[in-house]
Design an enzyme around this catalytic site. Structure first.
Site, PDB file in Angstrom:
ATOM      1  N   LYS A  65      -5.459  18.459   2.110  1.00 37.96           N
ATOM      2  CA  LYS A  65      -3.328  19.001   1.835  1.00 37.96           C
ATOM      3  C   LYS A  65      -3.674  20.041   0.603  1.00 37.96           C
ATOM      4  O   LYS A  65      -3.124  21.357   0.878  1.00 37.96           O
ATOM      5  CB  LYS A  65      -2.866  17.898   2.675  1.00 37.96           C
ATOM      6  CG  LYS A  65      -2.637  17.470   3.403  1.00 37.96           C
ATOM      7  CD  LYS A  65      -0.682  16.933   4.136  1.00 37.96           C
ATOM      8  CE  LYS A  65      -1.333  16.418   5.534  1.00 37.96           C
ATOM      9  NZ  LYS A  65       0.356  16.142   5.647  1.00 37.96           N
ATOM     10  N   ASP A 106       5.197  19.929   8.157  1.00 35.80           N
ATOM     11  CA  ASP A 106       5.616  18.447   7.403  1.00 35.80           C
ATOM     12  C   ASP A 106       6.825  18.188   6.930  1.00 35.80           C
ATOM     13  O   ASP A 106       7.973  17.417   7.373  1.00 35.80           O
ATOM     14  CB  ASP A 106       4.453  17.785   6.559  1.00 35.80           C
ATOM     15  CG  ASP A 106       3.267  17.362   6.673  1.00 35.80           C
ATOM     16  OD1 ASP A 106       3.296  16.609   8.217  1.00 35.80           O
ATOM     17  OD2 ASP A 106       2.536  17.392   5.626  1.00 35.80           O
ATOM     18  N   GLY A 133       3.133  12.453  -0.779  1.00 36.15           N
ATOM     19  CA  GLY A 133       2.898  13.591   0.467  1.00 36.15           C
ATOM     20  C   GLY A 133       3.910  13.595   1.314  1.00 36.15           C
ATOM     21  O   GLY A 133       4.715  14.837   1.292  1.00 36.15           O
ATOM     22  N   TYR A 219       4.279   5.433  11.602  1.00 33.83           N
ATOM     23  CA  TYR A 219       4.562   5.490  13.225  1.00 33.83           C
ATOM     24  C   TYR A 219       3.528   4.428  14.037  1.00 33.83           C
ATOM     25  O   TYR A 219       3.424   4.969  15.256  1.00 33.83           O
ATOM     26  CB  TYR A 219       4.154   7.052  14.155  1.00 33.83           C
ATOM     27  CG  TYR A 219       2.945   7.220  13.689  1.00 33.83           C
ATOM     28  CD1 TYR A 219       1.459   6.926  14.491  1.00 33.83           C
ATOM     29  CD2 TYR A 219       2.806   7.810  12.478  1.00 33.83           C
ATOM     30  CE1 TYR A 219       0.731   7.444  13.824  1.00 33.83           C
ATOM     31  CE2 TYR A 219       1.153   8.268  11.805  1.00 33.83           C
ATOM     32  CZ  TYR A 219       0.699   8.282  12.687  1.00 33.83           C
ATOM     33  OH  TYR A 219      -0.954   8.399  11.987  1.00 33.83           O
TER      34      TYR A 219
HETATM   35  P1  ATR Z   1       1.635   9.532   1.563  1.00 38.23           P
HETATM   36  O1  ATR Z   1       1.418  11.157   1.008  1.00 38.23           O
HETATM   37  O2  ATR Z   1       1.159   9.089   2.823  1.00 38.23           O
HETATM   38  O3  ATR Z   1       3.270   9.768   1.237  1.00 38.23           O
HETATM   39  P2  ATR Z   1       0.382   8.204  -0.917  1.00 38.23           P
HETATM   40  O4  ATR Z   1       0.625   9.316  -1.983  1.00 38.23           O
HETATM   41  O5  ATR Z   1      -0.367   7.589  -1.298  1.00 38.23           O
HETATM   42  O6  ATR Z   1       0.615   8.524   0.972  1.00 38.23           O
HETATM   43  O7  ATR Z   1       1.961   7.819  -1.625  1.00 38.23           O
HETATM   44  C1  ATR Z   1       2.151   7.156  -0.268  1.00 38.23           C
HETATM   45  C2  ATR Z   1       3.425   6.165  -1.107  1.00 38.23           C
HETATM   46  O8  ATR Z   1       4.193   4.277  -0.274  1.00 38.23           O
HETATM   47  C3  ATR Z   1       3.716   5.837  -2.238  1.00 38.23           C
HETATM   48  O9  ATR Z   1       4.953   6.626  -2.741  1.00 38.23           O
HETATM   49  C4  ATR Z   1       3.437   4.378  -3.169  1.00 38.23           C
HETATM   50  O10 ATR Z   1       4.240   4.684  -4.443  1.00 38.23           O
HETATM   51  P3  ATR Z   1       3.559   4.354  -5.208  1.00 38.23           P
HETATM   52  O11 ATR Z   1       3.934   6.077  -6.317  1.00 38.23           O
HETATM   53  O12 ATR Z   1       4.185   3.903  -6.837  1.00 38.23           O
HETATM   54  O13 ATR Z   1       2.191   4.148  -5.362  1.00 38.23           O
HETATM   55  C5  ATR Z   1       4.870   3.901  -1.375  1.00 38.23           C
HETATM   56  N1  ATR Z   1       3.693   2.741  -1.701  1.00 38.23           N
HETATM   57  C6  ATR Z   1       2.889   1.923  -1.126  1.00 38.23           C
HETATM   58  N2  ATR Z   1       2.699   0.657  -0.758  1.00 38.23           N
HETATM   59  C7  ATR Z   1       3.907   0.600  -1.645  1.00 38.23           C
HETATM   60  C8  ATR Z   1       4.962  -1.226  -1.733  1.00 38.23           C
HETATM   61  N3  ATR Z   1       4.094  -2.311  -1.099  1.00 38.23           N
HETATM   62  N4  ATR Z   1       5.821  -0.821  -2.210  1.00 38.23           N
HETATM   63  C9  ATR Z   1       6.408   0.324  -2.471  1.00 38.23           C
HETATM   64  N5  ATR Z   1       5.649   1.401  -2.685  1.00 38.23           N
HETATM   65  C10 ATR Z   1       4.862   1.853  -1.858  1.00 38.23           C
END
Ligand code: ATR
Length: 274
Positions: A65, A106, A133, A219
């Site tokens: 993206k 989105d 994202g 989802y």
């Molecule tokens: P996307 O593009 O789908 O949003 P991403 O960029 O990998 O995917 O972001 C995942 C999000 O979930 C992030 O906000 C991540 O927090 P971090 O920035 O601290 O990594 C959050 N996230 C993933 N696992 C988590 C967990 N176990 N507890 C809290 N936040 C989590």
């Protein structure tokens, strides 16, 4: 026949083909929706070259993206979010532009999912948990729709950086989550917490309250622990399939110029998810 598609890696599990093809069938459009899974080093060229293959439009998903911005003439919202999930070759094929047009649907996925459930955004306090994202798209969408946005993220720095880009937003970590949820009218889970892990939740049940509307970007499962506990607290709940549906609906409308057959697309999507 018009060819639309999804480009990402991996895309094998995607729900977009049945959702869009149900839309074409409902409107009697002669079109197909297929998936493309290039290697990372080929993705930008593939997006740039779609029109040469006669492709009418592409959705872009993880992990391309951000890269897709380099391949398109991006609409202002996509530029601000820093990600393109919808590429329209229509103007290029008509000879009006020499680059494909890039959009981010989105953001509309968030606001249209909430609107479908009669949730008001303008003037409300919105809490976005997650700064990846999905969190970026949600924060811009809600701020542009008139909400005051706070972004809370496990990595606080990522939230404060995002908040600097979003009008009137603030950002921080998860330590004051209880106070932030108490002050919020709208809660969006934009983390991956709860995905394929039904026992996990990004927000403890005792933080939730009946004056909230809760949108979960997750989802799978369709009813997450967060949504179940939010409903039990008396909150309005909106599941992640609505977001997925409306980002697709918005793309469909950009590509075809027609009002999307939302019910047909929703029925196809829900049938796949079940
Ligand atoms: P996307 O593009 O789908 O949003 P991403 O960029 O990998 O995917 O972001 C995942 C999000 O979930 C992030 O906000 C991540 O927090 P971090 O920035 O601290 O990594 C959050 N996230 C993933 N696992 C988590 C967990 N176990 N507890 C809290 N936040 C989590």
């Amino acid at each position: 026949m018009d060819v639309y598609g999804l480009i990402g890696n991996p895309v094998g599990h995607s729900l977009s083909p049945p959702m869009h093809e149900a839309g074409y069938a409902a409107l009697g459009l002669d079109a197909r929706y297929v998936t493309f899974e290039p290697d990372a080093d080929a993705a930008v060229a593939a997006i740039e070259g779609g029109a040469d293959l006669g492709v009418a439009g592409l959705n872009v998903t993880v992990p391309f993206k951000r890269d897709a911005l380099r391949a398109v003439d991006a609409a202002p919202l996509a530029e601000r979010i820093g990600a393109v999930n919808t590429v329209d070759y229509g103007p290029m094929r008509a000879g009006e532009t020499d680059r494909p047009r890039g959009h981010n649907t989105d953001a509309a996925g968030v606001t249209r999912a909430l609107a479908h459930h009669d949730v008001t955004v303008d003037g409300r306090e919105a809490l976005v948990v997650g700064a990846g994202g999905a969190g970026r798209a949600a924060a811009f969408a809600l701020a542009d729709a008139g909400a005051t946005v706070h972004v809370a993220n496990r990595t606080a720095e990522r939230a404060t950086e995002l908040a600097e880009d979003v009008p009137d937003a603030t950002g921080g970590g998860l330590d004051d989550l209880a106070t932030r949820v108490a002050a919020a009218d709208l809660l969006v889970n934009a983390t991956s917490v709860g995905m394929e892990a039904p026992e996990e939740t990004p927000v403890p049940a005792d933080h939730l309250h009946g004056d909230l509307a809760v949108l979960d970007a997750v989802y799978a499962p369709i009813e997450t622990r967060l949504l179940r506990e939010a409903a039990a607290a008396g909150a309005t709940t909106v599941d992640g399939a609505w977001m997925l549906l409306y980002q697709g609906v918005e793309a469909f409308e950009i590509w075809t110029g027609e009002d999307a057959p939302v019910e047909a697309m929703n029925a196809a999507l829900r049938a796949e998810l079940e």
